[in-house]
Design a protein around this motif. Sequence first.
Motif, mmCIF file in Angstrom:
data_model
loop_
_atom_site.group_PDB
_atom_site.id
_atom_site.type_symbol
_atom_site.label_atom_id
_atom_site.label_comp_id
_atom_site.label_asym_id
_atom_site.label_seq_id
_atom_site.Cartn_x
_atom_site.Cartn_y
_atom_site.Cartn_z
ATOM 1 N N GLN A 1 0.828 -1.221 0.000
ATOM 2 C CA GLN A 1 0.000 0.000 0.000
ATOM 3 C C GLN A 1 0.860 1.268 0.000
ATOM 4 N N ARG A 2 0.487 2.237 -0.880
ATOM 5 C CA ARG A 2 1.213 3.505 -0.944
ATOM 6 C C ARG A 2 0.385 4.651 -0.386
ATOM 7 N N VAL A 3 -0.916 4.444 -0.186
ATOM 8 C CA VAL A 3 -1.774 5.456 0.448
ATOM 9 C C VAL A 3 -1.427 5.464 1.935
ATOM 10 N N SER A 4 -1.134 6.647 2.481
ATOM 11 C CA SER A 4 -0.778 6.661 3.909
ATOM 12 C C SER A 4 -2.041 6.666 4.776
ATOM 13 N N ASP A 5 -2.000 5.921 5.880
ATOM 14 C CA ASP A 5 -3.125 5.893 6.815
ATOM 15 C C ASP A 5 -3.175 7.209 7.581
ATOM 16 N N ASN A 6 -4.350 7.541 8.089
ATOM 17 C CA ASN A 6 -4.476 8.696 8.982
ATOM 18 C C ASN A 6 -5.209 8.245 10.236
ATOM 19 N N ASP A 7 -4.442 8.009 11.300
ATOM 20 C CA ASP A 7 -5.017 7.514 12.556
ATOM 21 C C ASP A 7 -5.236 8.635 13.572
ATOM 22 N N ALA A 8 -5.207 9.888 13.093
ATOM 23 C CA ALA A 8 -5.380 11.018 14.020
ATOM 24 C C ALA A 8 -6.753 10.952 14.688
ATOM 25 N N ASP A 9 -6.817 11.397 15.954
ATOM 26 C CA ASP A 9 -8.094 11.411 16.686
ATOM 27 C C ASP A 9 -9.064 12.404 16.070
ATOM 28 N N TYR A 10 -8.518 13.576 15.644
ATOM 29 C CA TYR A 10 -9.395 14.593 15.060
ATOM 30 C C TYR A 10 -8.735 15.209 13.824
ATOM 31 N N VAL A 11 -9.490 15.305 12.747
ATOM 32 C CA VAL A 11 -9.029 15.960 11.522
ATOM 33 C C VAL A 11 -10.125 16.942 11.130
ATOM 34 N N THR A 12 -9.768 18.170 10.777
ATOM 35 C CA THR A 12 -10.812 19.131 10.389
ATOM 36 C C THR A 12 -11.444 18.660 9.075
ATOM 37 N N PRO A 13 -12.716 19.007 8.845
ATOM 38 C CA PRO A 13 -13.373 18.570 7.605
ATOM 39 C C PRO A 13 -12.608 18.985 6.348
ATOM 40 N N LEU A 14 -12.097 20.223 6.305
ATOM 41 C CA LEU A 14 -11.390 20.666 5.100
ATOM 42 C C LEU A 14 -10.074 19.922 4.911
ATOM 43 N N ASP A 15 -9.418 19.564 6.014
ATOM 44 C CA ASP A 15 -8.199 18.751 5.894
ATOM 45 C C ASP A 15 -8.530 17.345 5.382
ATOM 46 N N MET A 16 -9.669 16.821 5.817
ATOM 47 C CA MET A 16 -10.093 15.502 5.311
ATOM 48 C C MET A 16 -10.263 15.545 3.795
ATOM 49 N N LEU A 17 -11.001 16.572 3.319
ATOM 50 C CA LEU A 17 -11.272 16.672 1.880
ATOM 51 C C LEU A 17 -9.972 16.860 1.105
ATOM 52 N N ALA A 18 -9.073 17.701 1.633
ATOM 53 C CA ALA A 18 -7.805 17.966 0.936
ATOM 54 C C ALA A 18 -6.955 16.700 0.856
ATOM 55 N N GLU A 19 -6.928 15.951 1.945
ATOM 56 C CA GLU A 19 -6.104 14.736 1.960
ATOM 57 C C GLU A 19 -6.648 13.691 0.983
ATOM 58 N N LEU A 20 -7.960 13.526 0.978
ATOM 59 C CA LEU A 20 -8.559 12.549 0.064
ATOM 60 C C LEU A 20 -8.410 12.996 -1.399
ATOM 61 N N LYS A 21 -8.481 14.298 -1.611
ATOM 62 C CA LYS A 21 -8.302 14.834 -2.976
ATOM 63 C C LYS A 21 -6.911 14.458 -3.493
ATOM 64 N N GLU A 22 -5.896 14.663 -2.668
ATOM 65 C CA GLU A 22 -4.520 14.300 -3.039
ATOM 66 C C GLU A 22 -4.401 12.793 -3.258
ATOM 67 N N ASP A 23 -4.960 12.019 -2.338
ATOM 68 C CA ASP A 23 -4.866 10.552 -2.438
ATOM 69 C C ASP A 23 -5.497 10.052 -3.737
ATOM 70 N N ASN A 24 -6.660 10.619 -4.088
ATOM 71 C CA ASN A 24 -7.327 10.173 -5.319
ATOM 72 C C ASN A 24 -6.564 10.615 -6.564
ATOM 73 N N ALA A 25 -5.961 11.809 -6.501
ATOM 74 C CA ALA A 25 -5.167 12.279 -7.646
ATOM 75 C C ALA A 25 -3.941 11.384 -7.837
ATOM 76 N N ARG A 26 -3.276 11.018 -6.732
ATOM 77 C CA ARG A 26 -2.097 10.135 -6.819
ATOM 78 C C ARG A 26 -2.516 8.745 -7.319
ATOM 79 N N LEU A 27 -3.691 8.298 -6.868
ATOM 80 C CA LEU A 27 -4.196 7.000 -7.310
ATOM 81 C C LEU A 27 -4.396 7.000 -8.830
ATOM 82 N N ALA A 28 -4.941 8.100 -9.358
ATOM 83 C CA ALA A 28 -5.120 8.221 -10.813
ATOM 84 C C ALA A 28 -3.761 8.181 -11.509
ATOM 85 N N ASP A 29 -2.761 8.873 -10.940
ATOM 86 C CA ASP A 29 -1.407 8.848 -11.531
ATOM 87 C C ASP A 29 -0.880 7.413 -11.596
#
Length: 176
Positions: free
Chosen positions: A101-129
């Motif tokens: 697996q190359r997608v990094s896990d995020n085990d943080a207790d709290y992530v702000t909603p906008l950080d969640m969206l930004a992280e998933l956006k990057e992950d999906n873009a890298r997945l497409a690459d």
Amino acid sequence: MNDKVSTARRKAALETPTSLGAEATRDISGALNALAADFFALYLKTKNFHWHVSGPHFRDYHLLLDEQADQLYATTDPIAERVRKLGGTTLHSSGHIARPQRVSDNDADYVTPLDMLAELKEDNARLADRMRETHGVCDEHGDVATASLLEVWIDEAERRTWFLFEASRRGEAPGR
Ligand SMILES: [Fe+2]
């Protein structure tokens, strides 16, 4: 019969016939298994954020992430079955997923909603690459069927990236 011979015989039983050749089986299966691991990892991260998102846009984000998680999960089976059709073997366990697996896990207790969206956006873009790279491996071996599936999955990853991008623009001033 020694252990090596019996293991080789058992493995031979899993060698699905394919005319693409041993190199194609090795290269494409390897690339697809890493992608399958990424899809499982991103599925679970998307569910993680679906479960833990909070705030005024809860309903929108919660539902968006559920839709995206469903799409990611639905892709895991055709990827793994493609590997089997090519004569390779695929993922066996959650421990097996963690290795390629190359997608990094995020085990943080709290992530702000906008950080969640930004992280998933990057992950999906890298997945497409990475799917585009795998498409190149398929082209080298003339595996048009895997290439054709990848084209659909790349489009889906780009759609998820688009939705995550737009959803994270909340609060921006119009006209920017
Ligand atoms: Fe749910």
